[in-house]
Motif scaffolding. Structure first.
Motif, short mmCIF file in Angstrom:
data_model
loop_
_atom_site.label_atom_id
_atom_site.label_comp_id
_atom_site.label_asym_id
_atom_site.label_seq_id
_atom_site.Cartn_x
_atom_site.Cartn_y
_atom_site.Cartn_z
N TRP A 164 25.62 11.28 18.29
CA TRP A 164 24.36 10.56 18.27
C TRP A 164 23.60 10.86 16.97
CZ3 TRP A 164 24.29 12.82 23.74
CH2 TRP A 164 24.89 11.93 24.64
N ASN A 165 22.52 10.17 16.80
CA ASN A 165 21.72 10.29 15.57
C ASN A 165 20.81 11.54 15.66
OD1 ASN A 165 20.09 9.91 13.35
ND2 ASN A 165 19.12 8.02 14.13
N PHE A 166 21.39 12.70 15.36
CA PHE A 166 20.63 13.94 15.48
C PHE A 166 19.75 14.18 14.26
CE2 PHE A 166 24.40 14.68 18.15
CZ PHE A 166 23.78 15.05 19.33
N VAL A 167 18.52 14.60 14.50
CA VAL A 167 17.64 15.03 13.40
C VAL A 167 17.32 16.50 13.67
CG1 VAL A 167 15.46 14.67 12.21
CG2 VAL A 167 16.64 12.72 13.25
N GLU A 168 17.83 17.38 12.79
CA GLU A 168 17.65 18.81 13.04
C GLU A 168 16.28 19.26 12.52
OE1 GLU A 168 22.41 19.73 12.83
OE2 GLU A 168 21.09 20.76 11.41
N VAL A 169 15.56 19.99 13.35
CA VAL A 169 14.22 20.45 12.96
C VAL A 169 14.14 21.97 13.00
CG1 VAL A 169 13.03 18.35 13.66
CG2 VAL A 169 13.35 20.19 15.33
N LYS A 170 13.18 22.49 12.25
CA LYS A 170 12.93 23.93 12.16
C LYS A 170 11.47 24.21 12.54
CE LYS A 170 16.10 25.52 8.59
NZ LYS A 170 16.68 24.33 7.95
N THR A 171 11.16 25.48 12.73
CA THR A 171 9.78 25.88 13.01
C THR A 171 8.84 25.36 11.93
OG1 THR A 171 10.45 27.85 14.20
CG2 THR A 171 8.23 27.87 13.27
N GLY A 172 7.77 24.72 12.35
CA GLY A 172 6.76 24.23 11.41
C GLY A 172 6.96 22.77 11.03
N ASP A 173 8.15 22.22 11.27
CA ASP A 173 8.37 20.80 10.97
C ASP A 173 7.46 19.96 11.86
OD1 ASP A 173 10.25 21.56 9.19
OD2 ASP A 173 11.99 20.79 10.30
N ARG A 174 7.00 18.85 11.28
CA ARG A 174 6.07 17.99 12.02
C ARG A 174 6.62 16.58 12.11
NH1 ARG A 174 0.30 19.58 11.61
NH2 ARG A 174 0.29 21.83 11.32
N LEU A 175 6.32 15.92 13.20
CA LEU A 175 6.71 14.52 13.39
C LEU A 175 5.45 13.76 13.76
CD1 LEU A 175 8.89 12.29 13.83
CD2 LEU A 175 9.08 13.11 16.19
N SER A 176 5.07 12.81 12.91
CA SER A 176 3.84 12.06 13.18
C SER A 176 4.10 10.97 14.20
CB SER A 176 3.31 11.44 11.88
OG SER A 176 2.23 10.59 12.23
N LEU A 177 3.21 10.89 15.19
CA LEU A 177 3.31 9.82 16.17
C LEU A 177 2.23 8.77 15.92
CD1 LEU A 177 3.91 11.94 19.44
CD2 LEU A 177 5.62 10.96 17.92
N PRO A 202 21.36 3.50 21.76
CA PRO A 202 22.28 4.42 21.07
C PRO A 202 21.81 4.87 19.69
CG PRO A 202 23.22 2.20 21.19
CD PRO A 202 21.99 2.20 22.03
N GLU A 203 20.92 4.11 19.06
CA GLU A 203 20.52 4.48 17.69
C GLU A 203 19.29 5.39 17.64
OE1 GLU A 203 22.55 3.61 15.43
OE2 GLU A 203 23.68 2.29 16.78
N THR A 204 18.62 5.56 18.75
CA THR A 204 17.37 6.33 18.74
C THR A 204 17.63 7.77 18.29
OG1 THR A 204 16.67 4.96 20.57
CG2 THR A 204 15.36 6.95 20.16
N ALA A 261 21.81 20.55 18.32
CA ALA A 261 22.79 19.50 18.00
C ALA A 261 24.19 19.99 18.38
CB ALA A 261 22.72 19.16 16.52
N ARG A 262 24.45 21.27 18.10
CA ARG A 262 25.76 21.83 18.44
C ARG A 262 25.98 21.84 19.94
NH1 ARG A 262 25.39 26.97 14.70
NH2 ARG A 262 25.87 25.99 12.72
N SER A 263 24.98 22.31 20.70
CA SER A 263 25.21 22.42 22.14
C SER A 263 25.28 21.04 22.79
CB SER A 263 24.16 23.31 22.81
OG SER A 263 22.89 22.71 22.76
N ILE A 264 24.49 20.08 22.29
CA ILE A 264 24.54 18.73 22.88
C ILE A 264 25.90 18.09 22.58
CG2 ILE A 264 23.51 16.42 22.88
CD1 ILE A 264 20.83 17.89 22.05
N LYS A 265 26.37 18.24 21.32
CA LYS A 265 27.71 17.72 20.99
C LYS A 265 28.77 18.43 21.83
CE LYS A 265 26.73 16.53 16.20
NZ LYS A 265 26.76 17.09 14.85
N GLY A 266 28.59 19.73 22.01
CA GLY A 266 29.55 20.52 22.80
C GLY A 266 29.65 20.07 24.24
N HIS A 267 28.54 19.54 24.76
CA HIS A 267 28.55 19.09 26.15
C HIS A 267 29.03 17.65 26.30
CE1 HIS A 267 25.74 22.53 26.90
NE2 HIS A 267 26.51 22.61 27.96
#
Ligand SMILES: Cc1cc2nc3c(=O)[nH]c(=O)nc-3n(C[C@H](O)[C@H](O)[C@H](O)COP(=O)(O)O)c2cc1C
Ligand SMILES: [Fe+2]
Ligand SMILES: [Fe+2]
Length: 396
Positions: free
Chosen positions: A118-131, A96-98, A107-113
């Protein structure tokens, strides 16, 4: 079942061989579909998209065989529609925390459904997530085909995860574009574009231009439905550019319905007239009462002009013609010509009504249409042939 796609990417989706309709009864899936979900392993682990809700339990069970769920650091949801987010409730019960990475609209559509915080992290074009060694780069893809849609790109492997874009509803035992029957793949890809993406063609063009300008190397496109494009993945990008550019072939399509075959005879005579005037033109006839509507739409997509016929019934038109015109209206086809025809017995409103509806669909009207009293006699058939020639002449 899970399949290794590259050193770091594993397919953990679901092939749905039985599916025959999608979006309720809105889209026919003669060849089934697949919901593609991908696990990306580096120092960190990301799960990209899930599967449709009926397969949620199976998906989570399968995923557990592939990885301890607690090792999943990030969930990426490229699009909130249920066919990709449907297993989230089942999955989030376990972890549940992931964090869930998505666009603001996501985030809106997932909450709407699912009505879960949940722990939403909103991203925009160009944002990067290092793996770790590799990174995910997010690219918003608004209106391809929902406001929440996005792509993400995996550096190092040079993979674009495009979600619905570039997909097909196509279940096959294979995973890659070079392994499958090319005619089937083309047919399912063009049907998907014609029926789902046509209204968003201007967004398709802009998004592709934007992606190309990023100059990112591309070795694969991992879609959320159907096969993975690994053999010349740019081919589907180039194909989308062509389809998005008010695509047309040398084709005129006649679409009609009939009660007693008079309107069908008109259609056949009009087709003969078109062929006589322009033998090089492909001419196809579809009785909408007997043909899958998405297959008809695919033919409309390919056409320079459509000729639409219905007899008059109760001072109106047959419902299958009303239905296909509503479909055509919503898809906002550009740069197509059209005309109407049909039989009648006394008041004869159908041709005028279809002509009006074709205008509302944004079609350029070739003429005021042609109507025939009762069942066409030889003189009326001859008029239909002439009408066909007039239509051919109006189409380059
Ligand atoms: C149930 C029914 C309702 C009809 N309503 C109308 C009508 O409102 N106005 C009219 O002009 N003709 C009407 N017709 C006559 C048809 O338009 C006529 O029979 C025509 O030739 C049928 O063409 P088709 O052979 O393509 O079915 C009606 C026919 C049927 C069977
Ligand atoms: Fe979708
Ligand atoms: Fe989808």
């Amino acid at each position: 079942m899970s399949i290794r796609i590259t050193d770091s990417v594993t397919w953990v989706g679901k092939k749905d061989w039985e599916l025959r309709d999608f979006h309720g009864m809105e889209y026919s899936t003669h060849r089934g579909s697949s919901y593609n979900s991908y696990l990306v392993r580096d120092e960190k682990v990301a799960l990209i998209d899930t599967v449709w809700q009926p397969f949620a339990e199976e998906f989570v069970e399968n995923l557990k065989k592939e990885i301890d769920l607690k090792e999943i650091d990030y969930i990426i949801i490229n699009h909130g529609e249920i066919d990709h987010s449907g297993a989230l409730p089942e999955l989030m019960r376990e972890i549940p925390e992931t964090p869930i990475y998505c666009t603001r609209n996501g985030a809106r559509s997932i909450k709407g459904h699912y009505h879960q915080d949940w722990n939403f992290v909103e991203v925009k074009t160009g944002d990067r997530l290092s793996l770790g060694k590799k990174e995910l780069i997010f690219i918003e893809a608004r209106m391809l085909h929902w406001p929440d849609s996005m792509f993400c790109y995996l550096t190092g492997e040079n993979i674009l995860f495009s979600n619905d874009a570039f997909g097909q509803h196509y279940a096959t035992e294979f995973f890659f574009n070079d392994e499958v029957d090319q005619a089937e793949l083309y047919q399912e890809s063009i049907k998907y574009y014609a029926n789902i993406l046509t209204p968003f063609s201007s967004f398709v063009r802009k998004k592709i231009e934007e992606f190309v300008s990023l100059n990112l190397p591309l070795s694969m496109i991992c879609t959320s439905h159907g096969i993975i494009w690994r053999d010349n993945p740019l081919q589907i990008v180039e194909q989308y550019m062509e389809w998005a550019d008010d695509y047309q072939e040398d084709q005129i399509t006649l679409i009609y319905d009939t009660m007693w075959n008079g309107t069908r005879r008109m259609a056949e005579a009009i087709a003969a007239g078109i062929r006589e005037a322009k033998p090089e033109m492909t001419v196809k006839l579809y009785n909408t009462g007997r043909t899958d509507k998405n297959d008809v739409i695919t033919e409309v997509f390919k056409s320079k002009a459509i000729v639409v016929g219905s007899p008059t019934i109760n001072r109106g038109i047959l419902t299958s013609i009303a239905a296909i015109l509503e479909e055509i209206r919503g898809l906002e086809f550009k740069n197509k010509k059209a005309a109407a025809f049909g039989c009648y017995g006394w008041s004869g409103e159908s041709v005028k009504m279809i002509t009006g509806l074709l205008g509302e669909c944004g079609m350029t009207l070739i003429n005021d249409g042609l109507r025939t009293l009762w069942n066409p006699d030889p003189a009326s058939i001859a008029r239909c042939v002439e009408f066909g020639k007039e239509i051919a002449a109006a189409v380059d």
